[in-house]
Enzyme design. Structure first.
Site, PDB file in Angstrom:
ATOM      1  N   SER A 171       6.017 -29.977  21.443  1.00 55.13           N
ATOM      2  CA  SER A 171       6.080 -31.427  21.245  1.00 55.13           C
ATOM      3  C   SER A 171       5.726 -31.836  19.814  1.00 55.13           C
ATOM      4  CB  SER A 171       5.104 -32.111  22.213  1.00 55.13           C
ATOM      5  OG  SER A 171       3.833 -31.501  22.116  1.00 55.13           O
TER       6      SER A 171
ATOM      7  N   THR B 226       1.482 -35.642  21.326  1.00 54.76           N
ATOM      8  CA  THR B 226       1.285 -35.754  19.873  1.00 54.76           C
ATOM      9  C   THR B 226      -0.015 -35.106  19.457  1.00 54.76           C
ATOM     10  OG1 THR B 226       2.396 -37.885  19.926  1.00 54.76           O
ATOM     11  CG2 THR B 226       0.969 -37.470  18.032  1.00 54.76           C
TER      12      THR B 226
ATOM     13  N   THR C  59       4.482 -35.511  15.568  1.00 55.37           N
ATOM     14  CA  THR C  59       5.136 -35.302  16.867  1.00 55.37           C
ATOM     15  C   THR C  59       6.638 -35.105  16.700  1.00 55.37           C
ATOM     16  OG1 THR C  59       5.421 -36.249  19.081  1.00 55.37           O
ATOM     17  CG2 THR C  59       5.535 -37.783  17.257  1.00 55.37           C
TER      18      THR C  59
ATOM     19  N   ARG D 233      15.345 -42.457  18.020  1.00 53.02           N
ATOM     20  CA  ARG D 233      14.218 -43.031  18.773  1.00 53.02           C
ATOM     21  C   ARG D 233      12.904 -42.724  18.043  1.00 53.02           C
ATOM     22  NH1 ARG D 233       9.258 -40.881  20.901  1.00 53.02           N
ATOM     23  NH2 ARG D 233       8.610 -42.181  22.633  1.00 53.02           N
TER      24      ARG D 233
ATOM     25  N   GLY E  28       8.595 -43.254  18.526  1.00 47.44           N
ATOM     26  CA  GLY E  28       7.517 -43.624  19.443  1.00 47.44           C
ATOM     27  C   GLY E  28       6.366 -44.293  18.714  1.00 47.44           C
TER      28      GLY E  28
ATOM     29  N   THR F 156      -1.977 -40.413  21.988  1.00 42.25           N
ATOM     30  CA  THR F 156      -0.941 -39.496  22.469  1.00 42.25           C
ATOM     31  C   THR F 156      -0.470 -39.990  23.833  1.00 42.25           C
ATOM     32  OG1 THR F 156      -0.446 -37.220  23.164  1.00 42.25           O
ATOM     33  CG2 THR F 156      -2.729 -37.933  23.403  1.00 42.25           C
ATOM     34  N   GLY F 157       0.784 -39.709  24.145  1.00 40.89           N
ATOM     35  CA  GLY F 157       1.315 -40.169  25.428  1.00 40.89           C
ATOM     36  C   GLY F 157       2.667 -40.810  25.242  1.00 40.89           C
TER      37      GLY F 157
HETATM   38  N1  GLY Z   1       3.479 -40.309  21.605  1.00 37.24           N
HETATM   39  C1  GLY Z   1       4.599 -39.658  21.081  1.00 37.24           C
HETATM   40  C2  GLY Z   1       5.856 -40.347  21.316  1.00 37.24           C
HETATM   41  O1  GLY Z   1       6.008 -41.111  22.258  1.00 37.24           O
HETATM   42  O2  GLY Z   1       6.778 -40.113  20.553  1.00 37.24           O
END
Ligand code: GLY
Length: 301
Positions: A48, A160, A178, A188, A190, A211-212
């Site tokens: 990730s 992340t 990430t 995209r 985040g 993170t998440g």
């Molecule tokens: N927390 C990482 C993402 O949603 O890209």
């Protein structure tokens, strides 16, 4: 000589150990957070972040990274970078060598090339295998093979690396890196490279990193909020818990569901803590008072 380093997930432990040593030897918090991020970016077993990160729906590894200096609130961010192994170091150069805060996609890649970063192949045999498997699953689960869309988003792989550090000169820094959610649509972005959502730090108070699921985390500016809570006198542990609960219940009330959300927090006195709205979250931390260790976090909701 007070110091601390805290970073999301167990996979950060080696980086945290190295960063703790760097700080003990008189290194800067900004170097420490970059070091932890680079450790994780270079680790192909982490799917990730960085090298070995699971690609987007098109099969491309697109990386986001951010770094912030708590001394002057300077920021360096890159989003959607392809073909470079250590986006955190490009973000660091945006902070130090560019008049801007954020560079995206092709612009970030041109900047990296101009200042001498080496191109790299980020796909591994393992990440290609996972991508092919997911593609097949998506094709069979949806007649039109829509991939990640509003009704049918195959959300996983959003772990992340987020780091906050305090050095012996009382300076703080934070960083995130990430590859975003696996199988994301091209372009995209985040929460991780968004100031206030994925990260925030201010020497006067402390710092936080998240993170998440970015799509939910960014709705609450959770890291800025957690830092403000520490500024009001809450400990890092209390601030992390309050911030996670606030955004979780706010989203749950309206939508009946919330993605995974977790944060780590540290203050400018060497204290740290973490919280999550789900089981399974762990963070790695070390300080002048605590040996490097992995902390398991219980869900606060
Ligand atoms: N927390 C990482 C993402 O949603 O890209």
């Amino acid at each position: 000589m007070t110091w601390s380093v805290i970073a999301t997930w167990k996979f950060s432990i080696d980086g945290v150990k190295a960063a703790g040593k760097l700080i003990e030897d008189g290194g800067k918090s900004l170097d420490a957070v970059e070091l932890v991020a680079r450790y994780v970016e270079d680790d192909p077993s982490v799917d990730s972040v960085g090298y070995g990160g699971i690609p987007n729906i098109e099969g491309e590894v697109e990386l986001d990274a951010a770094i912030m200096n708590g001394e002057d609130l300077s920021i360096g961010v890159v989003m959607g970078v392809k073909g470079y192994k250590n986006p955190i170091s490009i973000a660091r150069k945006v902070l130090t060598d560019s008049p801007h805060n954020i560079l995206i996609g092709q612009g970030a890649e041109e900047f990296a090339a101009r200042i001498g970063f080496e191109k790299a192949i980020l796909l591994t045999d393992e990440s290609i295998k996972k991508w092919l498997e997911r593609k097949k699953q998506l094709a069979t689960s949806s007649k039109e093979n829509k991939g990640c869309n509003k009704e049918n988003c195959d959300i996983y792989g959003h772990d992340t690396v987020g780091i906050v550090a305090l050095d012996i000169f009382k300076n703080m820094a934070c960083a995130t890196s990430t590859s975003g959610i696996a199988m994301k649509q091209r372009g995209r972005v985040g929460d991780s490279p968004l100031v206030g959502s994925g990260f925030y730090v201010d020497n006067y108070i402390g710092g936080a990193a998240a993170t998440g699921l970015g799509e939910d985390i960014m709705k609450g500016c959770i890291c800025f909020y957690a830092v403000q809570l520490m500024g009001e006198g809450y400990s890092p542990q209390e601030a992390a818990e309050l911030a996670v609960k606030k955004i979780h219940y706010r989203l749950f009330e309206k939508n009946g569901k919330v993605g995974n959300i977790a944060i780590v927090c540290a203050d400018n006195k060497g204290n740290f803590g973490g919280a999550a709205n789900h089981e399974g979250f762990e963070y790695a931390a070390a300080s002048d008072k605590t040996l490097p260790a992995i902390y398991k976090v219980k869900s606060v909701v």
